[in-house]
Design a protein around this motif. Sequence first.
Motif, PDB file in Angstrom:
ATOM      1  N   ASN A 141      42.932 -46.641 -41.151  1.00  0.00           N
ATOM      2  CA  ASN A 141      44.381 -46.187 -40.670  1.00  0.00           C
ATOM      3  C   ASN A 141      45.425 -47.200 -40.700  1.00  0.00           C
ATOM      4  OD1 ASN A 141      43.328 -43.861 -38.726  1.00  0.00           O
ATOM      5  ND2 ASN A 141      41.882 -45.463 -38.360  1.00  0.00           N
ATOM      6  N   PRO A 142      46.002 -47.387 -41.844  1.00  0.00           N
ATOM      7  CA  PRO A 142      46.896 -48.292 -42.348  1.00  0.00           C
ATOM      8  C   PRO A 142      48.041 -48.489 -41.599  1.00  0.00           C
ATOM      9  CG  PRO A 142      46.441 -47.077 -44.226  1.00  0.00           C
ATOM     10  CD  PRO A 142      45.268 -46.725 -43.149  1.00  0.00           C
ATOM     11  N   ASP A 143      48.420 -47.050 -41.251  1.00  0.00           N
ATOM     12  CA  ASP A 143      49.796 -46.695 -40.478  1.00  0.00           C
ATOM     13  C   ASP A 143      49.610 -47.267 -39.084  1.00  0.00           C
ATOM     14  OD1 ASP A 143      47.774 -44.737 -40.425  1.00  0.00           O
ATOM     15  OD2 ASP A 143      49.250 -43.242 -39.433  1.00  0.00           O
ATOM     16  N   LEU A 144      48.414 -47.415 -38.522  1.00  0.00           N
ATOM     17  CA  LEU A 144      48.657 -47.743 -37.237  1.00  0.00           C
ATOM     18  C   LEU A 144      48.157 -49.279 -36.628  1.00  0.00           C
ATOM     19  CD1 LEU A 144      46.296 -44.688 -35.933  1.00  0.00           C
ATOM     20  CD2 LEU A 144      48.705 -45.029 -35.665  1.00  0.00           C
ATOM     21  N   ARG A 145      48.060 -50.119 -37.784  1.00  0.00           N
ATOM     22  CA  ARG A 145      47.634 -51.379 -37.632  1.00  0.00           C
ATOM     23  C   ARG A 145      48.591 -52.269 -36.979  1.00  0.00           C
ATOM     24  NH1 ARG A 145      46.061 -52.281 -44.347  1.00  0.00           N
ATOM     25  NH2 ARG A 145      44.073 -51.135 -44.141  1.00  0.00           N
ATOM     26  N   GLY A 146      49.940 -52.150 -37.071  1.00  0.00           N
ATOM     27  CA  GLY A 146      50.820 -52.994 -36.224  1.00  0.00           C
ATOM     28  C   GLY A 146      50.429 -54.538 -36.314  1.00  0.00           C
ATOM     29  N   ASN A 147      50.181 -54.999 -35.218  1.00  0.00           N
ATOM     30  CA  ASN A 147      50.134 -56.495 -35.242  1.00  0.00           C
ATOM     31  C   ASN A 147      48.683 -56.648 -34.876  1.00  0.00           C
ATOM     32  OD1 ASN A 147      51.842 -58.754 -35.469  1.00  0.00           O
ATOM     33  ND2 ASN A 147      52.079 -58.981 -33.221  1.00  0.00           N
ATOM     34  N   SER A 148      47.702 -55.905 -34.948  1.00  0.00           N
ATOM     35  CA  SER A 148      46.476 -56.062 -34.481  1.00  0.00           C
ATOM     36  C   SER A 148      45.491 -57.165 -35.253  1.00  0.00           C
ATOM     37  CB  SER A 148      45.902 -54.589 -34.713  1.00  0.00           C
ATOM     38  OG  SER A 148      45.743 -54.377 -36.266  1.00  0.00           O
ATOM     39  N   LEU A 149      45.951 -57.144 -36.619  1.00  0.00           N
ATOM     40  CA  LEU A 149      45.266 -58.295 -37.448  1.00  0.00           C
ATOM     41  C   LEU A 149      45.560 -60.076 -36.500  1.00  0.00           C
ATOM     42  CD1 LEU A 149      43.449 -58.815 -39.431  1.00  0.00           C
ATOM     43  CD2 LEU A 149      45.158 -59.182 -41.146  1.00  0.00           C
ATOM     44  N   LEU A 150      46.694 -59.888 -35.980  1.00  0.00           N
ATOM     45  CA  LEU A 150      47.241 -61.300 -35.479  1.00  0.00           C
ATOM     46  C   LEU A 150      46.043 -61.525 -34.152  1.00  0.00           C
ATOM     47  CD1 LEU A 150      49.194 -63.644 -34.833  1.00  0.00           C
ATOM     48  CD2 LEU A 150      50.105 -62.057 -33.250  1.00  0.00           C
ATOM     49  N   PHE A 151      45.836 -60.460 -33.357  1.00  0.00           N
ATOM     50  CA  PHE A 151      44.820 -60.632 -32.246  1.00  0.00           C
ATOM     51  C   PHE A 151      43.559 -60.873 -32.992  1.00  0.00           C
ATOM     52  CE2 PHE A 151      48.188 -57.629 -30.731  1.00  0.00           C
ATOM     53  CZ  PHE A 151      48.879 -58.673 -29.823  1.00  0.00           C
ATOM     54  N   PHE A 152      43.147 -60.203 -34.077  1.00  0.00           N
ATOM     55  CA  PHE A 152      41.741 -60.402 -34.674  1.00  0.00           C
ATOM     56  C   PHE A 152      41.689 -61.836 -35.069  1.00  0.00           C
ATOM     57  CE2 PHE A 152      39.339 -60.792 -38.746  1.00  0.00           C
ATOM     58  CZ  PHE A 152      38.237 -60.189 -38.396  1.00  0.00           C
ATOM     59  N   ILE A 153      42.626 -62.464 -35.674  1.00  0.00           N
ATOM     60  CA  ILE A 153      42.433 -63.855 -36.051  1.00  0.00           C
ATOM     61  C   ILE A 153      42.500 -64.885 -34.904  1.00  0.00           C
ATOM     62  CG2 ILE A 153      44.068 -65.650 -37.196  1.00  0.00           C
ATOM     63  CD1 ILE A 153      45.289 -63.501 -38.770  1.00  0.00           C
ATOM     64  N   LEU A 154      43.219 -64.621 -33.920  1.00  0.00           N
ATOM     65  CA  LEU A 154      43.178 -65.508 -32.733  1.00  0.00           C
ATOM     66  C   LEU A 154      41.945 -65.530 -31.959  1.00  0.00           C
ATOM     67  CD1 LEU A 154      46.453 -64.915 -31.252  1.00  0.00           C
ATOM     68  CD2 LEU A 154      45.922 -66.868 -32.078  1.00  0.00           C
ATOM     69  N   SER A 155      41.003 -64.397 -31.931  1.00  0.00           N
ATOM     70  CA  SER A 155      39.774 -64.078 -31.128  1.00  0.00           C
ATOM     71  C   SER A 155      38.818 -64.631 -32.007  1.00  0.00           C
ATOM     72  CB  SER A 155      39.819 -62.952 -30.803  1.00  0.00           C
ATOM     73  OG  SER A 155      39.590 -61.855 -31.789  1.00  0.00           O
ATOM     74  N   LEU A 156      38.795 -64.438 -33.386  1.00  0.00           N
ATOM     75  CA  LEU A 156      37.783 -64.622 -34.229  1.00  0.00           C
ATOM     76  C   LEU A 156      37.668 -66.280 -34.473  1.00  0.00           C
ATOM     77  CD1 LEU A 156      35.509 -63.789 -36.204  1.00  0.00           C
ATOM     78  CD2 LEU A 156      37.296 -63.962 -37.928  1.00  0.00           C
ATOM     79  N   ALA A 157      38.831 -66.900 -34.634  1.00  0.00           N
ATOM     80  CA  ALA A 157      38.764 -68.297 -34.758  1.00  0.00           C
ATOM     81  C   ALA A 157      38.201 -69.012 -33.591  1.00  0.00           C
ATOM     82  CB  ALA A 157      40.205 -68.859 -35.049  1.00  0.00           C
ATOM     83  N   ILE A 158      38.564 -68.661 -32.422  1.00  0.00           N
ATOM     84  CA  ILE A 158      38.247 -69.315 -31.022  1.00  0.00           C
ATOM     85  C   ILE A 158      36.702 -69.084 -30.763  1.00  0.00           C
ATOM     86  CG2 ILE A 158      38.493 -69.486 -28.632  1.00  0.00           C
ATOM     87  CD1 ILE A 158      41.245 -68.958 -28.867  1.00  0.00           C
ATOM     88  N   LEU A 159      36.353 -67.826 -31.053  1.00  0.00           N
ATOM     89  CA  LEU A 159      35.007 -67.576 -30.822  1.00  0.00           C
ATOM     90  C   LEU A 159      33.998 -68.281 -31.987  1.00  0.00           C
ATOM     91  CD1 LEU A 159      34.283 -63.613 -29.924  1.00  0.00           C
ATOM     92  CD2 LEU A 159      33.643 -65.607 -28.689  1.00  0.00           C
ATOM     93  N   ALA A 160      34.571 -68.272 -33.063  1.00  0.00           N
ATOM     94  CA  ALA A 160      33.605 -68.703 -34.016  1.00  0.00           C
ATOM     95  C   ALA A 160      33.496 -70.472 -33.649  1.00  0.00           C
ATOM     96  CB  ALA A 160      34.278 -68.759 -35.480  1.00  0.00           C
ATOM     97  N   HIS A 161      34.451 -71.190 -33.590  1.00  0.00           N
ATOM     98  CA  HIS A 161      34.439 -72.622 -33.263  1.00  0.00           C
ATOM     99  C   HIS A 161      33.340 -72.778 -31.769  1.00  0.00           C
ATOM    100  CE1 HIS A 161      35.267 -76.672 -31.891  1.00  0.00           C
ATOM    101  NE2 HIS A 161      35.422 -76.922 -33.242  1.00  0.00           N
ATOM    102  N   SER A 162      33.795 -71.855 -30.970  1.00  0.00           N
ATOM    103  CA  SER A 162      32.871 -71.738 -29.655  1.00  0.00           C
ATOM    104  C   SER A 162      31.294 -71.752 -29.748  1.00  0.00           C
ATOM    105  CB  SER A 162      33.046 -70.917 -28.515  1.00  0.00           C
ATOM    106  OG  SER A 162      32.755 -69.431 -29.176  1.00  0.00           O
ATOM    107  N   ALA A 163      30.848 -71.314 -30.877  1.00  0.00           N
ATOM    108  CA  ALA A 163      29.313 -71.297 -31.330  1.00  0.00           C
ATOM    109  C   ALA A 163      28.855 -72.814 -31.152  1.00  0.00           C
ATOM    110  CB  ALA A 163      29.102 -70.766 -32.463  1.00  0.00           C
ATOM    111  N   VAL A 164      29.597 -73.826 -31.540  1.00  0.00           N
ATOM    112  CA  VAL A 164      29.232 -75.080 -31.675  1.00  0.00           C
ATOM    113  C   VAL A 164      29.965 -75.890 -30.794  1.00  0.00           C
ATOM    114  CG1 VAL A 164      28.475 -74.771 -34.219  1.00  0.00           C
ATOM    115  CG2 VAL A 164      31.045 -75.589 -33.383  1.00  0.00           C
ATOM    116  N   ASP A 165      30.504 -75.291 -29.867  1.00  0.00           N
ATOM    117  CA  ASP A 165      31.475 -76.357 -28.633  1.00  0.00           C
ATOM    118  C   ASP A 165      31.660 -75.471 -27.458  1.00  0.00           C
ATOM    119  OD1 ASP A 165      32.456 -78.846 -27.682  1.00  0.00           O
ATOM    120  OD2 ASP A 165      33.133 -79.274 -29.849  1.00  0.00           O
ATOM    121  N   PHE A 166      32.313 -76.093 -26.453  1.00  0.00           N
ATOM    122  CA  PHE A 166      32.176 -75.482 -25.136  1.00  0.00           C
ATOM    123  C   PHE A 166      33.617 -74.883 -24.915  1.00  0.00           C
ATOM    124  CE2 PHE A 166      32.376 -79.955 -24.370  1.00  0.00           C
ATOM    125  CZ  PHE A 166      33.618 -80.093 -23.642  1.00  0.00           C
ATOM    126  N   ASP A 167      34.370 -74.354 -25.982  1.00  0.00           N
ATOM    127  CA  ASP A 167      35.705 -73.866 -25.992  1.00  0.00           C
ATOM    128  C   ASP A 167      35.660 -72.725 -24.838  1.00  0.00           C
ATOM    129  OD1 ASP A 167      36.033 -75.395 -28.397  1.00  0.00           O
ATOM    130  OD2 ASP A 167      35.319 -74.032 -29.380  1.00  0.00           O
TER     131      ASP A 167
END
Length: 811
Positions: free
Chosen positions: A469-495
């Motif tokens: 659904n490319p027409d519905l994407r809006g700003n959603s990838l921004l939230f994906f980037i933020l959540s993924l980056a923090i979660l990924a690093h939290s695998a090796v630290d207590f973020d």
Amino acid sequence: MKKQDSSISSSNSEFSLLQWAILLGTCLFLFIFPYQVALFNGFQFSFEGSLLEAMIYVFILLVIVGIRLLRTWQLTDYRSILSIVVLLIPIMYMLSSINAVASYNAKIMLQLEFMYASFFIIGLYIAVKQLHQEIVGLSIQLSAYGVVIFGFMNLFGQTYYNNALWAADNGYRLTSVFQYSNSYAAFLVAIFLAALFSAVHVKQWYWRAAHSLMLVPIWISLMLTYSRAALVFIPFLVLIILPFMKINKQISYLIYMFLAVVSSFAILSKVKVAADKISALLDPGSQMGKTISLWEPVPLGGWGILLAASVIISLLFTLLHDKLSNWLEAKTTKISDTKRSLVMVPILFIVVGGLAAALILSSSGVRSLLPPSIAERFENINLQQHSVLERETFYRDAMKVSADYPLIGAGGGAWAVIYEKYQNNPYTSNQAHSYFFQTLIEVGWLGLLIVVGFFVWVYYLFIRAYIKNPDLRGNSLLFFILSLAILAHSAVDFDMSYGYLSILVFLCLGAMLAPFHKVLVIPALETYKDKPWRFVYPIAISLSGIILFALVYREYDANLSYRQSLSLAIEQKKPLNELLPSIDHAISVAPDHPEYTMRKINWMEQAFNSTQDPAYRQETKRLIDQLKPFAPFDRSLLLEEYKYYKNMGETNTVLQVLDTSVASFPWNMSFYEAAIMEYFIAGQQEGLTSSEDKDSKWNHSLELYQQVLDRIEHLKSLPEGQLQGREFIVTPLMRQAIGQINYRNKNYEAAYNLLKEDIAGDLTNDSIRVNVRFYLASLHALGQKNEELLRKLVEADENESTAVQQLVDSQ
């Protein structure tokens, strides 16, 4: 008919106002609470006040959310299912409280998990419209930019925030509001990648300028955290993000990243020099809170260099973006619709990025452009560095804990309380340095499965909806980037121990799905669309908010009462009778809080020492018994229990408490020391009536001493790069007890070999003199003498001559 239309309009307006109220409340939260140590949950009293205030705020917001959902919530799509499933996480924490090794920690974690779930629900239902998505996204980014600027204000000395600059071996590491550089680095990585995305994708030139303006400050902040793990994660995160963009946007993203990083490195040394000069002048590690005017030459120069580079990058990106974008789009039109377009740029990034990393790590010329301390950090990126080895140890120890609490875990905050029982060596770390391992300890394999399954499901639904659904994407990838980056690093630290970062993750997880709610329908549930019981969930949400608000407010009331008692005691120097009402109120509200009870125990001991009134001792015993079921592994409580029973002369109970303490804290020298000495003294007393009981007690002392020796030997097997942690040695008191046991058992050579460690010690110390006394007696039994040492001993205490002679006569 007009009346009905008017009624509907009024209803829509009312609920629209609620929607805006929730949105405003969420945005204000993001700007207010990061400055409370990013809402760090360190299971210490100093952090609790901010956490409780944040939860009070959020649970009021949750009540409004429930009222809003009365109109919008229907069990028809994945969004409604996820809004229920997310509550399984706090429910697991509620279930794990059955096994909680620390009742208060478990309670706080349960309330925090409800707060995080609340933000997921808010994200799901508040970021539906494009405008609301943009407001939430901008609020996250602008509040984050504020944190970055605040970090520089500390770096250049315009403000002082405790531990915003963290003293380390290689200088000060930037932490901003986090007080911990690695978690700040994880946050910066997320914000940097998100800012790049916005710089590439936003349509308004002024927002592109604003996001571009922050790229250099964010990257320089990242370098000044000295975090190696965060740098290692960046290429992997970029590789995950790129396929979600069109090929022309991928290329723009990498070009902007390259230019921002190169510009940052160009001025990094100058910024570091300015920061070092200011640090030398203000000494931020001293906690004196000194500041310096912005208009002084050094800070003005630092800000000037930083601002100049940022403005140049911002102008460059803003002025050239349209031309670059159009040119790239024209050049990539033919391949943009092919499947290979998704991987062409990522593959190129891997090749070029690999070459660049090799150049930086191997070329002394390139490294010379960086500040020496940062270049050294680059050089030391390997799997044998102490931070990697220590994390491996944490994770192995976490698996030991989980073996004893496999299904539902040991309760929230368990690691901080029981890790010392399972640790491989005497390190100190109240955090497991991994969100997932810490979750495993707290809620077991069942809870970890729910948490990981929830994340995987949310990301799966997002990726599927985003692609289709490319027409519905809006700003959603921004939230994906933020959540993924923090979660990924939290695998090796207590973020994720930072409430602010956990909130960002859960809010973004909800917000990234919100735009796709119309395509995430479940047709089989359509028949339940208008059932009356659809109101159960919204009502339950509001009721939960009310109940949680009441529970948290009680804890906050206790927190305030305790703080008042401390103020009366420390600042106003009030007598005990004026302190007791406030601290008693705190304990009555939160009897499971170790800090409150332990403080009163301390005051009771001081009162007894001053008055010798047995009532204070009785109150100490009552408080110990009251707290013990809630905190059976609390080190301070075990120590107070030992002291109480020793003062009361209850030898058997003293030994039982020490056995429990040694089992729970097998790397604590103080407990080993006390246990070895107490078993020796108990054996001496038993020897007056029973030789068999004496031997039993003394043998146990010898067993404990052998455990100490075995553990010291084990420490020699640690990998070369791994730090041992706390000191763990044979102490003079241990030698005193074991030396006397060997001497009394006529094992004079063993006593001699052990006690000779203290012959060069301070003879004004009573323990050292006892050891030297028995050393000289053992030496005599072996047919040898040391007249010079005897003379020094007698000079230190003339009674030692008689004491040594009595030992010699008893041989």
